[in-house]
Design a protein around this motif. Structure first.
Motif: not given
Length: 387
Positions: A22-30
């Motif tokens: 979650l935190v990785s995807t939030m950083k990358e995509n949002h």
């Protein structure tokens, strides 16, 4: 948007895997700047640092704890974890308040409902907070609480909740959390890194390989998988193999092996222990088993589906939300061992059904990706923060 995530005190299991993704995807995509507060310094902190995610170890304990399988261990755990919780409650709060510039933080996201430090930080700073509910607590892990009326505390000190399934939401509404404060957002996994099974050889495969992955405890139902294997007709049973993947105590392993010894089929079931390469291994199986008493979501179920395995699952918890019976998987009545055996026999004898079930499961898995999960949670962030 700056979001501080509160990690559970444990670093193994689906909740922590979900947090990392979650935190990785939030950083990358949002447009999210994540900061993670862990309880102790561990390999989780190293993983986060390697991913360029700010993190701090603050020492918090958990007010909600799962009971161990052995009764004699329960009072020991109750005292040890209670001592840690009460002795660190003030110091961990102080460390957390000093570690982060809270004037720049938009939201606090507590990863599991066992931790209350996020609520305490919210009280001190005025930063809104949400809490992820990933389990049934008393039902699946026989939890106890160091907080009196902890459900009331959560309801009064949290701005919103994310439940990982409708079953989890319904359970916590019955506990006392207002339904309007809970939003259902299904978990997602990184399906792109899961190796896919090759179905081309399944129709004539002489041996069918099954797997059941996860913590090896009674409520996860590995004993049902083993008893179902024992109950198969001999001509099928000798051509079935089962791997029980996950951490297990020596005593519980002996208990699980008892019926195998009685049927003289000890060699049909392996216990490889926990593994870090599950996403690589899954492609080597045909059937994935989910036999839990109360699965909050079933991350491993979705992992089976992404890998192209045919899933057989109990009809408890969130399993019926993921599996449409006899289409993208097979549901059996929990505790009905003969029904579970019948499902295995059906897929063993009808290879077209085996392949069809696996393929439909793969298609269904596309609803449960880390990208979709992050997008839905990000939309929840915007509702809570008004941004």
């Amino acid at each position: 948007m700056k979001v501080v995530y509160i990690a559970d005190i444990g670093i193994e299991g689906g909740a922590t895997k979900s947090l990392i993704e979650l935190v990785s995807t939030m950083k990358e995509n949002h447009d999210v700047e994540p900061v993670v507060l862990t309880s102790r310094s561990s390999r989780l902190n190293q993983l986060l640092t390697n991913a360029g995610i700010e993190n701090h170890s603050v020492g918090h304990g958990a007010f909600l704890q799962g009971a161990p399988d052995s009764l004699w261990k329960k009072p020991i755990k109750w005292m040890l974890y209670g001592a840690h919780y009460y002795s660190h409650i003030n110091s961990s709060l102080k460390k957390a308040l000093e570690a982060v510039d809270w004037k720049s933080v938009d939201l606090i996201h507590t990863n599991v409902a066992r931790d209350d430090i996020g609520m305490m930080i919210s009280e001190k700073t005025g930063v809104p907070n949400i809490c992820h509910i990933r389990e049934f607590a008393e039902l699946d892990f026989n939890c106890w609480s160091y907080r009196k009326n902890y459900v009331k505390y959560l309801a009064e000190h949290t701005d919103g909740f994310i439940a990982i399934s409708q079953a989890v939401k319904d359970c916590w509404i019955r506990k006392g959390i207002p339904g309007e404060k809970i939003k259902v957002i299904y978990n997602g996994v990184n399906g792109s890194i899961i190796r896919k099974a090759d179905h081309s050889g399944w129709e004539n495969a002489p041996v069918i390989k099954m797997v059941i992955a996860g913590g090896v405890i009674p409520n996860k139902g590995q004993w049902q998988a083993i008893e179902a294997l024992c109950g198969l007709p001999e001509y099928i049973r000798k051509n079935i193999r089962l791997d029980v993947i996950g951490g297990i105590t020596r005593g519980y392993k002996n208990r699980l092996q008892k019926p195998l010894r009685e049927h003289n089929i000890l060699d049909l079931v392996r216990f490889p222990g926990p593994c870090s390469d599950l996403y690589e291994r899954l492609k080597d199986y045909h059937i994935g088993l989910m036999c839990s008493k109360a699965e909050g979501f079933g991350r491993v179920t979705v992992e089976y589906m992404h890998a192209g395995l045919a899933v057989i699952a109990s009809n408890r918890g969130a399993n019926p939300e993921l599996i449409e019976n006899n289409k993208n998987g097979i549901l059996y009545d929990y505790n009905n061992i003969s029904e579970l055996s019948g499902a295995v026999e059906k897929l063993f004898t009808d290879r077209k059904k085996l392949i069809e079930t696996a393929e439909k499961g793969m298609a269904s898995a596309e609803k449960y990706t880390k990208e979709l999960n992050a997008e839905n949670i990000y939309n929840c962030y915007k509702l809570i923060t008004g941004r």
